[in-house]
Design an enzyme around this catalytic site. Structure first.
Site, PDB file in Angstrom:
ATOM      1  N   HIS A 161     143.895 -96.566  40.462  1.00 46.15           N
ATOM      2  CA  HIS A 161     142.578 -97.117  40.752  1.00 46.15           C
ATOM      3  C   HIS A 161     142.543 -98.510  41.151  1.00 46.15           C
ATOM      4  O   HIS A 161     141.791 -98.905  42.008  1.00 46.15           O
ATOM      5  CB  HIS A 161     141.862 -96.948  39.504  1.00 46.15           C
ATOM      6  CG  HIS A 161     140.323 -96.864  39.284  1.00 46.15           C
ATOM      7  ND1 HIS A 161     139.730 -97.467  40.755  1.00 46.15           N
ATOM      8  CD2 HIS A 161     139.564 -96.459  38.834  1.00 46.15           C
ATOM      9  CE1 HIS A 161     138.350 -97.135  40.308  1.00 46.15           C
ATOM     10  NE2 HIS A 161     138.178 -96.589  39.298  1.00 46.15           N
ATOM     11  N   ASP A 379     138.154 -79.427  52.267  1.00 42.97           N
ATOM     12  CA  ASP A 379     138.505 -78.192  52.783  1.00 42.97           C
ATOM     13  C   ASP A 379     139.860 -78.403  53.740  1.00 42.97           C
ATOM     14  O   ASP A 379     139.991 -79.066  54.671  1.00 42.97           O
ATOM     15  CB  ASP A 379     137.401 -77.795  53.949  1.00 42.97           C
ATOM     16  CG  ASP A 379     137.591 -76.284  54.332  1.00 42.97           C
ATOM     17  OD1 ASP A 379     138.994 -75.741  54.206  1.00 42.97           O
ATOM     18  OD2 ASP A 379     136.865 -75.663  54.771  1.00 42.97           O
TER      19      ASP A 379
END
Length: 453
Positions: A161, A379
């Site tokens: 992060h 995807d």
């Protein structure tokens, strides 16, 4: 067949994990992180879990990863403390590589889908654990791809992060997926590495009050977070459909226009506080992430994948939040958003020069917005995921996307087991049968705020 909350079987690792390096030379230098990047509050990895109906060839994934790491080369580097200031972090862009583990688990994609509403501890085996002495010793990017029986695939990623926020991680993952599915085409967004756009001023000038970092002066010094973490926590997961959200908004309309986030954040905060049975005079806060990329002057350029968010802060007392209606909480959230502007953010960046500063979590609910980042659209060439969510659940609340339903939001947060039923009751009591037969017209509602992150 697995049932909800049932333990997953063990993973089988056919090979030792490997390091994936950028497949062409990358700059060898250090990137100094901004004050927003190296907050102690962010010293962890964002862990995503994706379930796909059909697996992607592992060699194709690894080759595409080595390609995308040319552009995102800091993710192949290593974090370290600055030589002149050990409280500040920097990225040594040395090309050491990202960890990539391949595994097999004897379940099907449909088996996992049936238990995907709530993470449990056994899910952690879906992400390879790097043995390290400290947070700094863990590579910024760790990936495990687990092939399933009958052709499915689970992909887990841990992204540091301090290097990326939610928008940045989504940008990176989409770039990787794009190169995997369309190797002859460059990703549509190119990464911006330089963090100077969020550099503190000289000298630093904290010109605003920043309650996000101020210890709450509560009667009796009640530390809600410590109290919660001293007990076994159980994940709760509630999905709010478009109809549910409209019901909540109707409680504010027509006198108050509000977004889905403002409404749901207020409702979740209020339900959470009501379930805890706290002293009425206790000062409480709601901290929630806000995208500042277009808030600054000049704006942060597209492609910046570092931490381009701050925590906005709504504050009140237990009595005022619980005793009033939903509209009151929404106004507090809206006021916290309105307080943010270029000067406020610059003031916060300057304040964070003080490295002993800590985010005030003792009486705060923290909400992170994952529902509008496009994370569920990933995807790699074999179709979008059947499920997308975190690997684990914590006391921090996540607003998650619902695969296949853009208008729905899933609220995930862990609470003590003794409070689960109470919290879920308060979260769902608005949806009575009488209300569901009411008018669903959206008078007084308006579209989402692009700054809500």
């Amino acid at each position: 067949m697995l049932k909800s909350q049932e333990q997953l079987p063990d993973c089988y690792y056919p090979n030792q994990p490997i390091l994936i390096h950028p497949n062409s030379p990358t700059p060898k230098h250090c990137i100094h992180l901004s004050n927003l990047d190296d907050q102690k509050f962010l010293r962890f990895s964002i862990k995503y879990l994706y379930l796909f109906k059909k697996s992607v060839n592992l060699e194709t994934l690894k080759h595409a990863l080595s390609n995308v790491l040319v552009g995102y080369y800091p993710l192949a580097g290593r974090l370290r403390s600055n030589a002149d200031h050990d409280q500040k972090l920097e990225v040594d862009c040395n090309g050491e590589g990202a960890v990539f583990a391949e595994a097999f688990m004897d379940i099907t994609a449909q088996d996992f889908l049936k238990l995907s509403s709530k993470p449990n501890r056994s899910w952690r085996k879906l992400l390879y654990r790097v043995e390290a002495l400290s947070f700094l010793d863990i590579p910024p990017l760790v990936i495990q791809v687990t092939n399933l029986r009958c052709g499915g695939m689970i992909m887990c990623t841990a992204i540091n992060h301090c290097l990326c926020d939610g928008i940045g991680t989504s940008q990176f993952l989409h770039a990787w997926a794009h190169i995997t599915a369309k190797p002859d085409l460059d990703p549509p967004i190119q990464p911006i590495h330089c963090r100077h756009v969020l550099k503190s001023r000289s000298p630093p000038m904290a010109t605003f009050r920043h309650p996000q970092f101020t210890l709450t002066s509560n009667n009796g010094h009640v530390d809600i977070m410590r109290l919660l973490q001293s007990q076994p926590l159980v994940p709760t997961s509630l999905t709010f459909t478009h109809s549910d959200i409209l019901h909540l908004k109707r409680r504010c309309a027509p006198s108050l226009k509000c977004t889905t986030f403002e409404t749901l954040a207020s409702h979740t905060w209020r339900s959470w506080i009501r379930s805890l049975n706290l002293p009425p005079s206790l000062n409480i806060k709601l901290l929630f992430s806000m995208n500042i990329r277009k808030m600054l002057n000049p704006q942060i350029p597209q492609g910046y994948y570092g931490n381009g968010f701050v925590l906005a802060c709504a504050e009140t007392t237990v009595k005022d939040l619980v005793g009033a209606n939903l509209r009151h909480g929404v106004k507090l959230v809206q006021q916290a958003k309105q307080d943010l502007n270029d000067e406020y953010v610059r003031s916060m960046v300057d304040l964070l020069e003080e490295k002993t500063l800590k985010t005030d979590l003792c009486a705060s609910l923290v909400i992170s917005q994952w529902a509008k980042l496009g994370l569920e659209d990933l995807d790699f060439g074999e179709g979008k995921p059947l499920h997308m969510g975190p690997l684990t659940s914590d006391v921090y609340c996540l607003f998650l996307p619902v695969v296949g339903d853009l208008d729905a939001v899933r609220v995930l947060v862990s609470v003590p087991e003794s409070l689960v039923e109470k919290f879920e009751y308060y979260m769902t009591e608005f949806s009575s049968a009488e209300e569901r037969n009411g008018d669903h017209r959206a008078n007084g509602f308006h579209d989402e705020d692009p700054m809500e992150y």
